[in-house]
Design an enzyme around this catalytic site. Sequence first.
Site, PDB file in Angstrom:
ATOM      1  N   ASN A   1       0.807  -1.101   0.009  1.00  0.00           N
ATOM      2  CA  ASN A   1       0.117   0.045  -0.125  1.00  0.00           C
ATOM      3  C   ASN A   1       0.720   1.257  -0.003  1.00  0.00           C
ATOM      4  O   ASN A   1       0.365   2.437  -0.432  1.00  0.00           O
ATOM      5  CB  ASN A   1      -1.037   0.038   1.109  1.00  0.00           C
ATOM      6  CG  ASN A   1      -0.442  -0.096   2.336  1.00  0.00           C
ATOM      7  OD1 ASN A   1       0.981  -0.784   2.472  1.00  0.00           O
ATOM      8  ND2 ASN A   1      -1.125   0.385   3.574  1.00  0.00           N
TER       9      ASN A   1
ATOM     10  N   LYS B   1      13.224  -6.231   1.265  1.00  0.00           N
ATOM     11  CA  LYS B   1      12.070  -7.164   0.290  1.00  0.00           C
ATOM     12  C   LYS B   1      11.009  -6.417  -0.011  1.00  0.00           C
ATOM     13  O   LYS B   1      10.185  -6.543   1.062  1.00  0.00           O
ATOM     14  CB  LYS B   1      12.106  -8.733   0.371  1.00  0.00           C
ATOM     15  CG  LYS B   1      11.579  -9.433  -0.886  1.00  0.00           C
ATOM     16  CD  LYS B   1      10.996 -10.656  -0.344  1.00  0.00           C
ATOM     17  CE  LYS B   1       9.491 -10.808   0.034  1.00  0.00           C
ATOM     18  NZ  LYS B   1       8.426 -10.061  -0.891  1.00  0.00           N
ATOM     19  N   PRO B   2      10.776  -5.836  -1.137  1.00  0.00           N
ATOM     20  CA  PRO B   2       9.581  -5.239  -1.301  1.00  0.00           C
ATOM     21  C   PRO B   2       8.390  -6.308  -1.562  1.00  0.00           C
ATOM     22  O   PRO B   2       8.664  -7.552  -1.813  1.00  0.00           O
ATOM     23  CB  PRO B   2       9.692  -4.374  -2.634  1.00  0.00           C
ATOM     24  CG  PRO B   2      10.645  -4.878  -3.382  1.00  0.00           C
ATOM     25  CD  PRO B   2      11.583  -5.728  -2.446  1.00  0.00           C
TER      26      PRO B   2
ATOM     27  N   GLY C   1       2.346  -5.763   7.059  1.00  0.00           N
ATOM     28  CA  GLY C   1       1.722  -6.727   6.320  1.00  0.00           C
ATOM     29  C   GLY C   1       0.558  -7.195   7.077  1.00  0.00           C
ATOM     30  O   GLY C   1      -0.037  -6.606   7.998  1.00  0.00           O
TER      31      GLY C   1
ATOM     32  N   GLU D   1       3.937  -4.773  12.319  1.00  0.00           N
ATOM     33  CA  GLU D   1       2.916  -3.827  12.082  1.00  0.00           C
ATOM     34  C   GLU D   1       1.925  -4.420  11.176  1.00  0.00           C
ATOM     35  O   GLU D   1       2.267  -4.540   9.862  1.00  0.00           O
ATOM     36  CB  GLU D   1       3.324  -2.443  11.621  1.00  0.00           C
ATOM     37  CG  GLU D   1       2.427  -1.473  11.751  1.00  0.00           C
ATOM     38  CD  GLU D   1       1.580  -1.239  10.530  1.00  0.00           C
ATOM     39  OE1 GLU D   1       0.248  -1.671  10.703  1.00  0.00           O
ATOM     40  OE2 GLU D   1       1.891  -0.651   9.415  1.00  0.00           O
ATOM     41  N   LEU D   2       0.741  -4.848  11.665  1.00  0.00           N
ATOM     42  CA  LEU D   2      -0.143  -5.777  11.014  1.00  0.00           C
ATOM     43  C   LEU D   2      -1.423  -5.196  10.774  1.00  0.00           C
ATOM     44  O   LEU D   2      -1.541  -3.781  10.995  1.00  0.00           O
ATOM     45  CB  LEU D   2      -0.174  -7.008  11.730  1.00  0.00           C
ATOM     46  CG  LEU D   2       0.994  -7.907  12.042  1.00  0.00           C
ATOM     47  CD1 LEU D   2       0.915  -9.155  12.796  1.00  0.00           C
ATOM     48  CD2 LEU D   2       1.943  -7.958  10.792  1.00  0.00           C
TER      49      LEU D   2
ATOM     50  N   CYS E   1      -3.909   0.538   6.817  1.00  0.00           N
ATOM     51  CA  CYS E   1      -4.259  -0.228   7.702  1.00  0.00           C
ATOM     52  C   CYS E   1      -5.086   0.175   8.994  1.00  0.00           C
ATOM     53  O   CYS E   1      -5.466  -0.269   9.830  1.00  0.00           O
ATOM     54  CB  CYS E   1      -2.924  -1.076   8.322  1.00  0.00           C
ATOM     55  SG  CYS E   1      -1.655   0.357   8.877  1.00  0.00           S
TER      56      CYS E   1
ATOM     57  N   GLU F   1     -11.607  -7.591   7.878  1.00  0.00           N
ATOM     58  CA  GLU F   1     -10.694  -6.446   7.454  1.00  0.00           C
ATOM     59  C   GLU F   1     -11.161  -6.328   5.923  1.00  0.00           C
ATOM     60  O   GLU F   1     -10.802  -7.258   5.310  1.00  0.00           O
ATOM     61  CB  GLU F   1      -9.263  -6.430   7.715  1.00  0.00           C
ATOM     62  CG  GLU F   1      -8.560  -5.102   7.291  1.00  0.00           C
ATOM     63  CD  GLU F   1      -7.290  -5.235   7.314  1.00  0.00           C
ATOM     64  OE1 GLU F   1      -6.461  -4.091   7.542  1.00  0.00           O
ATOM     65  OE2 GLU F   1      -6.676  -6.468   7.826  1.00  0.00           O
TER      66      GLU F   1
END
Length: 490
Positions: free
Chosen positions: A160, A183-184, A236, A258-259, A292, A392
């Site tokens: 995002n 890693k993107p 993610g 960070e989810l 998020c 979500e």
Amino acid sequence: MTTVSQDKPYQDSYQCYIHGQWVSAASGQTTPVENPANGAVFSQVPDCSTEQAQAALESSQSAFDGWQDLPAIERAKYLFAMIEKLKERREQFAQLLVLEQGKTLVEARFEVDDTINYLEYSAQAARRIQGDIFPADNVNEQLFIQKVPYGVTVGLCAFNYPLALIGRKVGPALVTGNTMVLKPHEATPVTAMEFAKIIDEIGLPPGVLNIISGSGAGIGAYLVESPITKLVTVTGSIRAGQAIYKSASENITALSLELGGKASFIVMDDADIDKAAEAAVISRYANCGQVCICNELVLVHKDVAAEFTQKVIEKTKQLTVGNPMGDVNMGPSVTAQGLARIEDIVRQTVNEGATIALGGKRPPGAEFKNGNWYEPTILTGVGADMTAAKEEIFGPVMPIVEIDSYEQALEITNRRNDGLSAYLFTNNYKTFMHAAKKMEVGTIFINRQIVGYIQGYHSGHKQSGVGGEDGIYGIEGYLQKRVLYLSYDD
């Protein structure tokens, strides 16, 4: 590495960046990158092997000692050099973000600026990394607590915010003396490969930052499981975070996760309804709902529900959807899989008894035939146990649930297993002070729309993650403590 032409902000193909060198996939295989606005493949990146992931890790390990030995202010100079390059290429990166991620050009320019701010904050923190000195219990003793880097860190980014998440992770990792393998996300890797050019041009020592591309299940898991890796920072989904948590357990690797979450947007009967309605729309449809901390579930008091809902519908109708390079408010979703999930959630919720008050389909017109398009959507008559109220959505759908009281809204919010953020609109100070104490989330927006200050802190409670990013606490997340008990003679 081929140079970007003047008529487009990207290359047709890319190589990974390992130990200061451009490297193609060992297998020769590549991953196509699609423009979410039309589904067309516009570039490709290497599908790196686990052997190349290992080479990147070993490269960062070999660079660590020399990098941590540099004074922090010297490390910061490289960050300032990155900032200058980003400023020079602001428009290129903004256009690339539109092509790769689908956000509007206005939002993309903000993202480039945010990335610069993240890096700048980290660079300025170089002289503010603090330890502690405590009194000892005996004479001729001293107790020190020093903060030191972990070593090799791994940064795994979501789709995002392909550029901002790089700045959010690379800045604090490098200024504190860590090295990193980045890693993107496989859906949005081109921005990271263009950023690799910047680190090459500024002469960052080989291995300090390696950037490789590939699948999360493949090289992503390999990076997490490696004993070389000492800290993993992830942005993610909860599902991805759970898998990473398990993969990191063998080596007890430090984690910053960070989810996801499902932010309640609570509107009480004493709220400023105009302000709440405007904030609800901005906080739901920003970045096509792919944030998020977006407004994921409106919980509005029954006494003001009709007025609030009507104003939200009116404001949402004013949103324009279309070519994100143009003067519009919203572009497409990033992935076809994400769009299919959004459609399925709406379908299930309507079958459960909800009503589509606005939107609920792909926009009409030839320009929307291809790509991942969905109209700004509002669902009314939603029950707290319906699909759209529980799952979500991560897309441009706003479910509205009517509530009887603040206590009910709090119960709906706190019974979830996640707890990233929430919104509360009320003019009763007792209510928001109670929420500050009892609401089980990492961030509460009180009487305001979505925001994220660089000097703040972004973290989740419960399944929404561990650790966090931004501000002084985010910097400290890249440092571990070392205690020294020093005895000396007169």
